[in-house]
Motif scaffolding. Structure first.
Motif, PDB file in Angstrom:
ATOM      1  N   ILE A  26      -3.538  -3.630  -3.389  1.00 60.25           N
ATOM      2  CA  ILE A  26      -2.339  -2.913  -2.935  1.00 60.25           C
ATOM      3  C   ILE A  26      -2.786  -1.964  -1.830  1.00 60.25           C
ATOM      4  O   ILE A  26      -3.508  -0.993  -2.088  1.00 60.25           O
ATOM      5  CB  ILE A  26      -1.687  -2.113  -4.082  1.00 60.25           C
ATOM      6  N   SER A  27      -2.396  -2.233  -0.603  1.00 58.06           N
ATOM      7  CA  SER A  27      -2.784  -1.365   0.513  1.00 58.06           C
ATOM      8  C   SER A  27      -1.965  -0.089   0.523  1.00 58.06           C
ATOM      9  O   SER A  27      -2.482   1.006   0.724  1.00 58.06           O
ATOM     10  CB  SER A  27      -2.622  -2.102   1.841  1.00 58.06           C
ATOM     11  N   ASP A  28      -0.664  -0.232   0.353  1.00 57.08           N
ATOM     12  CA  ASP A  28       0.231   0.907   0.147  1.00 57.08           C
ATOM     13  C   ASP A  28       1.490   0.375  -0.519  1.00 57.08           C
ATOM     14  O   ASP A  28       1.529  -0.791  -0.935  1.00 57.08           O
ATOM     15  CB  ASP A  28       0.515   1.682   1.448  1.00 57.08           C
ATOM     16  N   GLY A  29       2.515   1.192  -0.612  1.00 58.48           N
ATOM     17  CA  GLY A  29       3.675   0.775  -1.377  1.00 58.48           C
ATOM     18  C   GLY A  29       4.323  -0.506  -0.905  1.00 58.48           C
ATOM     19  O   GLY A  29       4.841  -1.275  -1.709  1.00 58.48           O
ATOM     20  N   ASP A  30       4.321  -0.744   0.408  1.00 57.72           N
ATOM     21  CA  ASP A  30       5.007  -1.927   0.929  1.00 57.72           C
ATOM     22  C   ASP A  30       4.069  -2.948   1.569  1.00 57.72           C
ATOM     23  O   ASP A  30       4.526  -3.841   2.283  1.00 57.72           O
ATOM     24  CB  ASP A  30       6.101  -1.523   1.927  1.00 57.72           C
ATOM     25  N   THR A  31       2.783  -2.842   1.315  1.00 58.78           N
ATOM     26  CA  THR A  31       1.822  -3.803   1.876  1.00 58.78           C
ATOM     27  C   THR A  31       0.818  -4.209   0.807  1.00 58.78           C
ATOM     28  O   THR A  31       0.181  -3.354   0.184  1.00 58.78           O
ATOM     29  CB  THR A  31       1.075  -3.209   3.079  1.00 58.78           C
ATOM     30  N   ILE A  32       0.699  -5.520   0.591  1.00 65.59           N
ATOM     31  CA  ILE A  32      -0.231  -6.038  -0.403  1.00 65.59           C
ATOM     32  C   ILE A  32      -1.119  -7.098   0.227  1.00 65.59           C
ATOM     33  O   ILE A  32      -0.808  -7.620   1.306  1.00 65.59           O
ATOM     34  CB  ILE A  32       0.525  -6.648  -1.610  1.00 65.59           C
ATOM     35  N   ASP A  64       1.254   3.423  -6.224  1.00 66.23           N
ATOM     36  CA  ASP A  64       0.945   3.261  -7.651  1.00 66.23           C
ATOM     37  C   ASP A  64       2.013   2.440  -8.358  1.00 66.23           C
ATOM     38  O   ASP A  64       1.703   1.646  -9.260  1.00 66.23           O
ATOM     39  CB  ASP A  64       0.818   4.633  -8.329  1.00 66.23           C
ATOM     40  N   TYR A  65       3.269   2.631  -7.954  1.00 59.03           N
ATOM     41  CA  TYR A  65       4.338   1.849  -8.585  1.00 59.03           C
ATOM     42  C   TYR A  65       4.177   0.364  -8.254  1.00 59.03           C
ATOM     43  O   TYR A  65       4.285  -0.498  -9.140  1.00 59.03           O
ATOM     44  CB  TYR A  65       5.717   2.336  -8.141  1.00 59.03           C
ATOM     45  N   THR A  66       3.907   0.075  -6.987  1.00 60.77           N
ATOM     46  CA  THR A  66       3.686  -1.323  -6.594  1.00 60.77           C
ATOM     47  C   THR A  66       2.513  -1.914  -7.373  1.00 60.77           C
ATOM     48  O   THR A  66       2.586  -3.046  -7.867  1.00 60.77           O
ATOM     49  CB  THR A  66       3.416  -1.416  -5.081  1.00 60.77           C
ATOM     50  N   LYS A  67       1.459  -1.131  -7.517  1.00 61.67           N
ATOM     51  CA  LYS A  67       0.292  -1.593  -8.272  1.00 61.67           C
ATOM     52  C   LYS A  67       0.648  -1.867  -9.727  1.00 61.67           C
ATOM     53  O   LYS A  67       0.203  -2.863 -10.321  1.00 61.67           O
ATOM     54  CB  LYS A  67      -0.820  -0.546  -8.187  1.00 61.67           C
ATOM     55  N   SER A  68       1.486  -1.006 -10.298  1.00 65.70           N
ATOM     56  CA  SER A  68       1.804  -1.130 -11.733  1.00 65.70           C
ATOM     57  C   SER A  68       2.579  -2.405 -12.061  1.00 65.70           C
ATOM     58  O   SER A  68       2.488  -2.917 -13.171  1.00 65.70           O
ATOM     59  CB  SER A  68       2.600   0.093 -12.202  1.00 65.70           C
TER      60      SER A  68
END
Length: 217
Positions: A26-32, A64-68
């Motif tokens: 997960i790079s950031d909330g909107d980039t994976i 963190d939410y994207t990661k979760s």
């Protein structure tokens, strides 16, 4: 011709090329970053949404939410575009059928990126954003969260706000229940649910609020 264009917009999410992959970073909330079945690493910028940058308020929480909900999952990536940085822009469906892009908006960790989100699905995402605002979840816990595209513009301009933000007597008040906004001096300006502030009439309208029929701001 108009009918063909409308049909294309309706079917675009279905027609877009899709491939399975595993979320490895997960790079950031909107980039994976995903790993495809042929072992290629692909950076995916989530289509139609914009989360706070990592150095911005709530940015790490969004990541963190994207990661979760997405880390190490096998997902389906629908290729929608390629951005100017060479990243694939995609709509990502999680293993349980939820769309990651929509989940970020619904849980208050992303704005709908209206400059780029113009499919019929985007209209549904805008409704999810309004619901998240009303519930004050995620970024909407803050009084006036700064949109990431505005934050990025400030950084390009040397960290200076593009326009001073003034919320004194000239600010507008929005009713979080009715989503109607009022000008200073309106008899409804200090109503019970008028807790949302906007620096301008345009900002209130962009946030999904409608002008008051009494004061006509």
């Amino acid at each position: 011709m108009r009918y063909i264009l409308l049909l294309f917009l309706l079917l675009w999410p279905v027609l877009a090329f899709a491939f399975p992959a595993k979320v490895i970073k997960i790079s950031d909330g909107d980039t994976i970053i995903v790993l495809t079945e042929d072992k290629r690493q692909v950076r995916v910028r989530l289509f139609g949404v914009d989360t706070p940058e990592k150095r911005q308020a709530r940015g790490r929480q969004a990541a963190d939410y994207t990661k979760s909900i997405a880390a190490l999952q096998t997902v389906d990536v629908q290729e929608m575009d390629v951005d100017r940085y060479g990243r694939l822009v995609g709509r990502v469906t999680l293993a349980d059928g939820r769309v990651l892009n929509a989940e970020l908006v619904a849980n208050g960790w992303a704005w709908v990126y209206q400059d780029y989100c113009r499919t019929t699905e985007c209209r549904a995402w805008e409704q999810l954003e309004q619901q998240a605002r009303a519930k004050r979840v995620g970024i909407w816990q803050d009084k006036n969260p700064q949109a990431p595209w505005e934050w990025r513009r400030e950084q390009r301009e040397g960290g200076r706000p593009a326009e001073p933000k003034k919320e004194a007597a000239a600010s507008y008040r929005g009713n979080t229940s009715s989503h109607v906004f009022h000008a200073p001096g309106c008899k409804h300006y200090d109503c019970k649910n008028c807790t949302e502030s906007f620096a301008s009439r345009e900002a209130a309208i962009r946030a999904g609020y409608t002008p008051c029929g009494v004061c006509k701001p």
